[in-house]
Design a protein around this motif. Sequence first.
Motif, PDB file in Angstrom:
ATOM      1  N   GLU A 199      78.128  28.802  58.095  1.00  0.00           N
ATOM      2  CA  GLU A 199      77.250  29.892  58.415  1.00  0.00           C
ATOM      3  C   GLU A 199      76.130  30.346  58.734  1.00  0.00           C
ATOM      4  OE1 GLU A 199      76.518  28.973  53.753  1.00  0.00           O
ATOM      5  OE2 GLU A 199      77.746  28.585  55.175  1.00  0.00           O
ATOM      6  N   ASP A 200      75.182  29.116  58.768  1.00  0.00           N
ATOM      7  CA  ASP A 200      74.109  28.676  59.745  1.00  0.00           C
ATOM      8  C   ASP A 200      73.995  28.993  60.791  1.00  0.00           C
ATOM      9  OD1 ASP A 200      72.538  30.268  57.026  1.00  0.00           O
ATOM     10  OD2 ASP A 200      72.686  27.495  57.004  1.00  0.00           O
ATOM     11  N   LYS A 201      75.546  28.626  61.346  1.00  0.00           N
ATOM     12  CA  LYS A 201      75.838  27.571  62.489  1.00  0.00           C
ATOM     13  C   LYS A 201      76.401  28.656  63.924  1.00  0.00           C
ATOM     14  CE  LYS A 201      73.298  23.568  62.223  1.00  0.00           C
ATOM     15  NZ  LYS A 201      71.899  22.563  62.976  1.00  0.00           N
ATOM     16  N   LEU A 202      77.976  29.255  62.820  1.00  0.00           N
ATOM     17  CA  LEU A 202      79.202  29.737  63.092  1.00  0.00           C
ATOM     18  C   LEU A 202      78.326  30.952  63.495  1.00  0.00           C
ATOM     19  CD1 LEU A 202      81.357  27.266  62.327  1.00  0.00           C
ATOM     20  CD2 LEU A 202      79.595  27.262  64.379  1.00  0.00           C
ATOM     21  N   SER A 203      78.712  32.400  65.154  1.00  0.00           N
ATOM     22  CA  SER A 203      78.757  33.232  64.856  1.00  0.00           C
ATOM     23  C   SER A 203      79.748  34.294  65.641  1.00  0.00           C
ATOM     24  CB  SER A 203      77.318  33.881  64.605  1.00  0.00           C
ATOM     25  OG  SER A 203      76.648  33.511  66.181  1.00  0.00           O
ATOM     26  N   ASP A 204      80.057  35.179  64.948  1.00  0.00           N
ATOM     27  CA  ASP A 204      80.947  36.248  66.361  1.00  0.00           C
ATOM     28  C   ASP A 204      82.247  35.496  66.568  1.00  0.00           C
ATOM     29  OD1 ASP A 204      79.563  38.609  67.200  1.00  0.00           O
ATOM     30  OD2 ASP A 204      78.160  37.129  68.203  1.00  0.00           O
ATOM     31  N   TYR A 205      82.808  34.814  65.175  1.00  0.00           N
ATOM     32  CA  TYR A 205      84.428  33.860  65.483  1.00  0.00           C
ATOM     33  C   TYR A 205      85.211  35.395  65.407  1.00  0.00           C
ATOM     34  CZ  TYR A 205      83.109  29.005  66.406  1.00  0.00           C
ATOM     35  OH  TYR A 205      82.775  27.814  66.980  1.00  0.00           O
ATOM     36  N   ASP A 206      86.682  34.381  66.413  1.00  0.00           N
ATOM     37  CA  ASP A 206      87.621  35.693  66.169  1.00  0.00           C
ATOM     38  C   ASP A 206      88.580  35.242  64.795  1.00  0.00           C
ATOM     39  OD1 ASP A 206      87.873  36.578  68.991  1.00  0.00           O
ATOM     40  OD2 ASP A 206      87.318  34.812  69.283  1.00  0.00           O
ATOM     41  N   LEU A 207      88.904  34.360  64.793  1.00  0.00           N
ATOM     42  CA  LEU A 207      89.391  33.842  63.505  1.00  0.00           C
ATOM     43  C   LEU A 207      88.839  32.712  62.103  1.00  0.00           C
ATOM     44  CD1 LEU A 207      92.654  33.905  62.855  1.00  0.00           C
ATOM     45  CD2 LEU A 207      92.749  32.468  64.433  1.00  0.00           C
ATOM     46  N   VAL A 208      89.213  32.773  61.942  1.00  0.00           N
ATOM     47  CA  VAL A 208      88.814  31.473  60.162  1.00  0.00           C
ATOM     48  C   VAL A 208      90.342  31.121  59.611  1.00  0.00           C
ATOM     49  CG1 VAL A 208      87.460  31.295  58.129  1.00  0.00           C
ATOM     50  CG2 VAL A 208      86.812  32.144  60.635  1.00  0.00           C
ATOM     51  N   PHE A 209      90.946  30.144  59.125  1.00  0.00           N
ATOM     52  CA  PHE A 209      92.098  29.627  58.998  1.00  0.00           C
ATOM     53  C   PHE A 209      90.737  28.793  57.845  1.00  0.00           C
ATOM     54  CE2 PHE A 209      95.222  26.447  58.666  1.00  0.00           C
ATOM     55  CZ  PHE A 209      95.926  27.487  57.127  1.00  0.00           C
ATOM     56  N   VAL A 223      80.867  34.708  59.571  1.00  0.00           N
ATOM     57  CA  VAL A 223      80.945  34.052  61.164  1.00  0.00           C
ATOM     58  C   VAL A 223      81.613  34.689  61.631  1.00  0.00           C
ATOM     59  CG1 VAL A 223      80.253  31.611  59.760  1.00  0.00           C
ATOM     60  CG2 VAL A 223      82.501  32.098  60.345  1.00  0.00           C
ATOM     61  N   LEU A 224      82.406  35.804  61.236  1.00  0.00           N
ATOM     62  CA  LEU A 224      83.178  36.616  62.163  1.00  0.00           C
ATOM     63  C   LEU A 224      82.799  38.018  62.149  1.00  0.00           C
ATOM     64  CD1 LEU A 224      86.777  36.804  59.374  1.00  0.00           C
ATOM     65  CD2 LEU A 224      86.697  35.843  61.256  1.00  0.00           C
ATOM     66  N   LYS A 225      83.436  38.215  63.998  1.00  0.00           N
ATOM     67  CA  LYS A 225      83.548  39.108  64.013  1.00  0.00           C
ATOM     68  C   LYS A 225      83.896  40.464  64.441  1.00  0.00           C
ATOM     69  CE  LYS A 225      84.643  37.935  68.793  1.00  0.00           C
ATOM     70  NZ  LYS A 225      85.533  37.726  70.371  1.00  0.00           N
ATOM     71  N   LYS A 226      83.246  41.412  64.241  1.00  0.00           N
ATOM     72  CA  LYS A 226      83.434  42.777  63.865  1.00  0.00           C
ATOM     73  C   LYS A 226      85.289  43.022  64.527  1.00  0.00           C
ATOM     74  CE  LYS A 226      80.761  45.402  61.357  1.00  0.00           C
ATOM     75  NZ  LYS A 226      79.565  44.491  61.362  1.00  0.00           N
ATOM     76  N   GLY A 227      86.051  43.402  63.578  1.00  0.00           N
ATOM     77  CA  GLY A 227      87.589  43.258  63.737  1.00  0.00           C
ATOM     78  C   GLY A 227      88.002  41.497  63.726  1.00  0.00           C
ATOM     79  N   GLY A 228      87.468  40.787  63.371  1.00  0.00           N
ATOM     80  CA  GLY A 228      88.188  39.009  63.240  1.00  0.00           C
ATOM     81  C   GLY A 228      89.403  39.259  62.268  1.00  0.00           C
ATOM     82  N   THR A 229      89.614  37.553  61.855  1.00  0.00           N
ATOM     83  CA  THR A 229      90.653  37.436  60.778  1.00  0.00           C
ATOM     84  C   THR A 229      90.326  36.334  59.921  1.00  0.00           C
ATOM     85  OG1 THR A 229      91.596  38.721  62.440  1.00  0.00           O
ATOM     86  CG2 THR A 229      92.633  38.273  60.293  1.00  0.00           C
TER      87      THR A 229
END
Length: 307
Positions: A199-209, A223-229
């Motif tokens: 969570e400190d290394k990643l940001s603005d991701y579209d999708l997390v599984f 780590v998700l961007k707004k509207g991400g999933t």
Amino acid sequence: MKAVVYKDYTANIEIIDIAKPKLQNKSVLVEVHAASINPIDNILHAGYLKEMLELSFPHIMGYDVSGKVVEVGKDVLNVKVGDEVFARPNQEDAGSIAEFARIQENELAIKPENLSHIEAASVPLAGLTAWQALVTKGNIKQGDKVLIHAGSGGVGTLAIQIAKHFGATVATTTSSKNIELVKSLGADLIIDYTTQSFEDKLSDYDLVFDMIGGDVLAKSFKVLKKGGTLISIKGQDTEDLAKKYGVNFEWFFMSPDGAMLTELVTLISQGTIKTVIDSTYPMEQASEAFGKLAEGRTKGKIVLTIK
């Protein structure tokens, strides 16, 4: 037939003689060559889901099967005796660690000739889980930034490759000893969870599984961007977190699907996606295999050989 069973929750795993499953009109009976094992087997055995899914005993273990068709129901249209098939059977038909298993026609796929039964048996539950999370639920598309947790596990190894096939940039979490494995599968960014906080290394991701739940699931929203999933196979009430971060959240159970499995295995037979086998055991050593699985350190799948 011989089958691997337990006679009550938490009871010892044993091999007993039990009646073959009865053929149904739209099903086939398969002589089992290989069956892979999954965490759900241990979760059910421990009784954690008995309020949701009550088992009858003796309960035959196993949700992944590859073998040869020996009988065909009268309404089966596209499968014949002698065909080699593989599947993740539904809950009623589950029980693949046995000499014979019943599969509904719409839940099976024809095994490609260039895939062994061991390889084929490793695919269905893990592969369908990954496909449904990323493609069906996550609507993955080219250029997406995707985080896949537990990248060296049975689901994760296939999920990384599926995401890359769809043109995504893939980050994954794993331990230091599995970094080379996930890199070889196509991971672009690797987080060693033993020394780094994703969570400190990643940001603005579209999708997390997510396949882990708990704190990992909660931190994944960050780590998700707004509207991400965020898609998870661990059911938890995270409605407030989804609202707080302005993202979509869904948890799901994988559904058996022969057509989807056929689509996935086509990519495997072409070499686009490869299976990762941690180890194989004979059916007689099923208890040891499940013990190893419970340690949570497998790379890819553990497979039991039946025939």
